[in-house]
Design a protein around this motif. Structure first.
Motif, short mmCIF file in Angstrom:
data_model
loop_
_atom_site.label_atom_id
_atom_site.label_comp_id
_atom_site.label_asym_id
_atom_site.label_seq_id
_atom_site.Cartn_x
_atom_site.Cartn_y
_atom_site.Cartn_z
N THR A 158 31.73 26.84 36.03
CA THR A 158 31.93 25.63 35.23
C THR A 158 31.33 25.95 33.87
OG1 THR A 158 30.97 24.65 37.20
CG2 THR A 158 31.78 23.12 35.49
N PRO A 159 32.15 25.95 32.84
CA PRO A 159 31.62 26.34 31.54
C PRO A 159 30.48 25.40 31.10
CG PRO A 159 33.98 25.88 31.41
CD PRO A 159 33.57 25.56 32.79
N ILE A 160 29.35 25.99 30.79
CA ILE A 160 28.22 25.19 30.28
C ILE A 160 28.07 25.54 28.81
CG2 ILE A 160 25.73 24.74 30.47
CD1 ILE A 160 25.96 25.68 33.39
N SER A 161 27.98 24.49 27.99
CA SER A 161 27.93 24.72 26.54
C SER A 161 26.73 25.59 26.15
CB SER A 161 27.85 23.38 25.81
OG SER A 161 27.89 23.62 24.42
N HIS A 162 26.96 26.50 25.22
CA HIS A 162 25.93 27.38 24.66
C HIS A 162 25.33 28.33 25.70
CE1 HIS A 162 26.32 24.28 21.55
NE2 HIS A 162 25.85 25.18 20.71
N LYS A 163 26.04 28.62 26.77
CA LYS A 163 25.49 29.55 27.77
C LYS A 163 26.45 30.73 27.93
CE LYS A 163 22.96 29.39 32.04
NZ LYS A 163 23.53 30.13 33.11
N LEU A 164 25.90 31.94 27.75
CA LEU A 164 26.73 33.14 27.87
C LEU A 164 27.17 33.32 29.31
CD1 LEU A 164 25.01 36.00 25.81
CD2 LEU A 164 27.28 35.05 25.45
N CYS A 165 28.40 33.82 29.46
CA CYS A 165 28.88 34.04 30.83
C CYS A 165 29.54 35.41 30.91
CB CYS A 165 29.87 32.93 31.16
SG CYS A 165 30.40 33.01 32.85
N HIS A 166 29.22 36.15 31.94
CA HIS A 166 29.77 37.50 32.11
C HIS A 166 31.12 37.43 32.83
CE1 HIS A 166 30.25 41.31 34.42
NE2 HIS A 166 29.99 41.81 33.22
N GLY A 167 32.04 38.26 32.42
CA GLY A 167 33.32 38.27 33.12
C GLY A 167 34.29 39.26 32.49
N TYR A 168 35.59 39.00 32.66
CA TYR A 168 36.62 39.92 32.19
C TYR A 168 37.71 39.16 31.47
CZ TYR A 168 34.16 42.63 35.62
OH TYR A 168 33.16 43.24 36.31
N ILE A 169 38.26 39.81 30.44
CA ILE A 169 39.46 39.24 29.81
C ILE A 169 40.65 39.89 30.52
CG2 ILE A 169 40.84 39.11 27.69
CD1 ILE A 169 38.34 37.37 27.57
N VAL A 170 41.53 39.07 31.01
CA VAL A 170 42.68 39.63 31.72
C VAL A 170 43.97 39.26 30.98
CG1 VAL A 170 41.75 39.77 34.06
CG2 VAL A 170 42.62 37.60 33.22
N SER A 171 44.87 40.19 31.00
CA SER A 171 46.18 39.92 30.40
C SER A 171 47.11 39.50 31.53
CB SER A 171 46.69 41.19 29.70
OG SER A 171 48.05 41.05 29.47
N PRO A 172 47.49 38.21 31.58
CA PRO A 172 48.32 37.77 32.70
C PRO A 172 49.67 38.48 32.72
CG PRO A 172 47.61 35.92 31.32
CD PRO A 172 47.21 37.15 30.61
N GLU A 173 50.18 38.79 31.53
CA GLU A 173 51.49 39.44 31.45
C GLU A 173 51.46 40.84 32.06
OE1 GLU A 173 53.09 39.71 27.46
OE2 GLU A 173 54.00 37.75 27.90
N ALA A 174 50.52 41.63 31.55
CA ALA A 174 50.42 43.01 32.04
C ALA A 174 49.66 43.08 33.36
CB ALA A 174 49.73 43.88 30.99
N ASN A 175 49.12 41.94 33.75
CA ASN A 175 48.33 41.85 34.98
C ASN A 175 47.26 42.93 35.04
OD1 ASN A 175 47.58 40.73 37.35
ND2 ASN A 175 49.02 41.92 38.61
N CYS A 176 46.50 43.04 33.94
CA CYS A 176 45.44 44.05 33.93
C CYS A 176 44.22 43.52 33.19
CB CYS A 176 45.94 45.33 33.27
SG CYS A 176 46.26 45.10 31.53
N ILE A 177 43.09 44.20 33.42
CA ILE A 177 41.86 43.82 32.72
C ILE A 177 41.88 44.46 31.33
CG2 ILE A 177 39.36 44.22 32.68
CD1 ILE A 177 39.40 43.81 35.70
N VAL A 178 41.62 43.64 30.31
CA VAL A 178 41.59 44.15 28.94
C VAL A 178 40.20 44.69 28.62
CG1 VAL A 178 41.83 43.51 26.50
CG2 VAL A 178 43.38 42.54 28.21
N ASP A 179 39.16 43.95 29.03
CA ASP A 179 37.78 44.40 28.76
C ASP A 179 36.80 43.58 29.58
OD1 ASP A 179 35.68 45.82 27.64
OD2 ASP A 179 35.79 44.84 25.67
N GLU A 180 35.61 44.16 29.75
CA GLU A 180 34.49 43.43 30.35
C GLU A 180 33.76 42.75 29.19
OE1 GLU A 180 31.61 46.05 32.00
OE2 GLU A 180 30.52 44.44 33.01
N VAL A 181 33.50 41.46 29.31
CA VAL A 181 32.98 40.73 28.14
C VAL A 181 31.87 39.75 28.50
CG1 VAL A 181 35.26 40.79 27.03
CG2 VAL A 181 34.59 38.77 28.35
#
Ligand SMILES: Nc1nc2c(ncn2[C@@H]2O[C@H](COP(=O)(O)OP(=O)(O)OP(=O)(O)O)[C@@H](O)[C@H]2O)c(=O)[nH]1
Ligand SMILES: [Mg+2]
Length: 474
Positions: free
Chosen positions: A48-71
């Motif tokens: 659940t996004p909490i304002s002003h709090k960093l969150c670890h995860g991945y950017i995914v490209s739904p089209e290419a169905n792949c991970i773009v980067d760890e962010v």
């Protein structure tokens, strides 16, 4: 830039493009969070996004169905944000391809590319900062040397705006008093305390404006930087000095006279000022055609330099080519010169004797040279360099050690000059006992001008000019 549509969400890469540790893609506007939710996959199973709090995860490209980067992603809810709108920042790896893919995804899901300065422009339009602070943001983003960054930091935090606001309030007070006097002319003497008005104009308006204009002069060089030219006959060690001062192997050094032909630049910081050092072709009385072209370049650039370092080789007597250098310097008579005696490591007899003989010989060519400061260095062995740097600092900054707490930029200074002139004119009118309409006119005009500084009365043209100077993503 057209009028900002507040309902639009903007996105940009906010870090410089090129290989680096971290890159940031930033969005601002109502769709920032919905867009993030479409392209971000958190590493935790539920999020659940909490304002002003960093969150670890991945950017995914739904089209290419792949991970773009760890962010690391952060959602910042309005109004506690830079723009006072909802803001999202995605910290990724700084590779150009990664940053571009993330930006493309943001745009695909509904953001539009931000224009230069648009984030700051929104901060300004939404009342989070005034124009003085916005301009300081641009300077701070660009500052290469300590001095400008200090002055800009003072303005970003609102300290310069406070001074301007205080002058504005005093002007408004004077105007109110004058307007009462205009409305009730018969009671003039009782209502308008003339002596008090004069005092306010002098002490609370004219004096602070003069102080700010003085601060501009004292920080001018911090804004513009300085160009320092290294000149001398061939082979005296000019390129060696450029390399030593810039701590880089920038210019080719050989023992063949006439190595450097073009002008070579290196930027360094001296006393908080960004200094551009210019290594030049050796000047001689009978140059070959290529050297002559190099000397022509020196002549072109010399008038825009603030200081000459005249290099003399202490291991050999003065020559005709030293005189040719002097003739060149003499054509820029106002330009300050520091005489730099180089190659002191090569002196075999007593150092002081050699130097006094050389200075004596220099004085024969030019008596003025006795007044120029001088120092002894070895560019090759890097001795005497701190003394040379101190002489350069003193020359550029005078004896002044400290920076003023706040200082206007060129645009603000030009407006302040007009305000000062109007305030002085109003004071003269009051002292001459002219009718209150006359000083009131000046003061009203001065108030309008001050509004242009902070942005209250700035036209679209002024805003356009200011924000178009910004970097993309700021
Ligand atoms: N011993 C000694 N040699 C030096 C010193 N500075 C420069 N040299 C030598 O002097 C020669 C010329 O140095 P450069 O730095 O190329 O001189 P320059 O003035 O740029 O020469 P041009 O580009 O030809 O005008 C090189 O062999 C350097 O190593 C020094 O402080 N001591
Ligand atoms: Mg050289």
């Amino acid at each position: 830039m057209g009028r900002i549509r507040e309902d639009q969400t903007i996105a940009a890469i906010s870090t410089p493009l090129g290989p680096g540790g971290i890159g940031i893609v930033r969005m601002s506007g109502p769709k920032s969070l919905p867009i993030l939710e479409k392209l971000f996959r958190p590493s935790a199973s539920s999020w659940t996004p909490i304002s002003h709090k960093l969150c670890h995860g991945y950017i995914v490209s739904p089209e290419a169905n792949c991970i773009v980067d760890e962010v690391l992603a952060v959602y910042m809810k309005a109004p506690r944000t830079y723009t006072r709108e909802d803001v999202v920042e995605i910290q990724c790896h700084a590779g150009y391809a990664v940053l571009n893919q993330i930006l493309d995804l943001c745009i695909k899901f509904g953001a539009r590319p931000a224009e230069p300065g648009e984030f700051t422009r929104r901060a300004f339009l939404n009342g989070r900062i005034d124009l003085v602070q916005a301009e300081a943001v641009a300077d701070l983003s660009r500052a290469e040397a300590l001095g400008l960054s200090r002055i800009s930091a003072g303005a970003v935090t609102g300290r310069l705006s406070e001074r301007i606001e205080s002058v504005r309030q005093e002007l408004a007070g004077c105007l109110a008093a004058l307007e009462v006097a205009i409305d009730y002319p018969e009671e003039d003497a009782e209502i308008m305390d003339q002596a008090r008005l004069n005092e306010i104009l002098e002490e609370k308006i004219i004096r602070p404006l003069k102080a700010l204009l003085d601060a501009f002069e004292r920080t001018r060089i911090h804004r513009s930087g300085a160009a320092v030219m290294i000149a001398g006959r061939p082979n005296v060690g000019k390129s060696s000095l450029l390399n030593t001062l810039s701590c880089r192997d920038k210019a080719i050094v050989t023992d063949i006279p006439g190595t450097t032909r073009d002008i070579i630049e290196a930027r360094i910081e001296i006393g908080g000022v960004c200094v551009t050092l210019l290594d030049t072709a050796g000047v001689r009385s009978e140059p070959d055609p290529i050297e002559a072209m190099g000397i022509e370049k020196i002549r072109e650039l010399a008038p825009s330099c603030q200081l000459f370092l005249w290099l003399i080789d202490v291991s050999s007597p003065l020559r005709g080519s030293d005189r040719a250098v002097l003739n060149m310097l003499a054509s820029h008579r106002q330009m300050p010169v520091i005489v730099v005696f180089n190659k002191i490591d090569k002196i075999t007899e007593k150092e002081a004797d050699t130097i006094s003989k050389l200075r004596h010989d220099l004085a024969k060519i030019s008596p003025a040279s006795l007044d120029w400061p001088y120092c002894l260095i070895s560019a090759k062995q890097q001795t005497g360099i701190s003394r040379l740097l101190e002489l350069i600092r003193q020359n550029l900054l005078g004896k002044e050690e400290t920076l003023p707490e706040v200082a206007p930029n060129t645009r603000q200074k030009e407006i302040m000059e007009k305000c000062l002139h109007l305030a002085e004119q109003a004071l003269d009118a009051l002292k001459a006992g002219l009718s209150p309409e006359i000083p009131a006119l000046d003061i009203r005009q001065a108030l309008d001008y001050l509004g242009e500084i902070t942005g209250e009365t700035a036209t679209e043209d002024i805003l356009e000019q200011i924000f178009s100077r910004f970097c993309l993503g700021k």
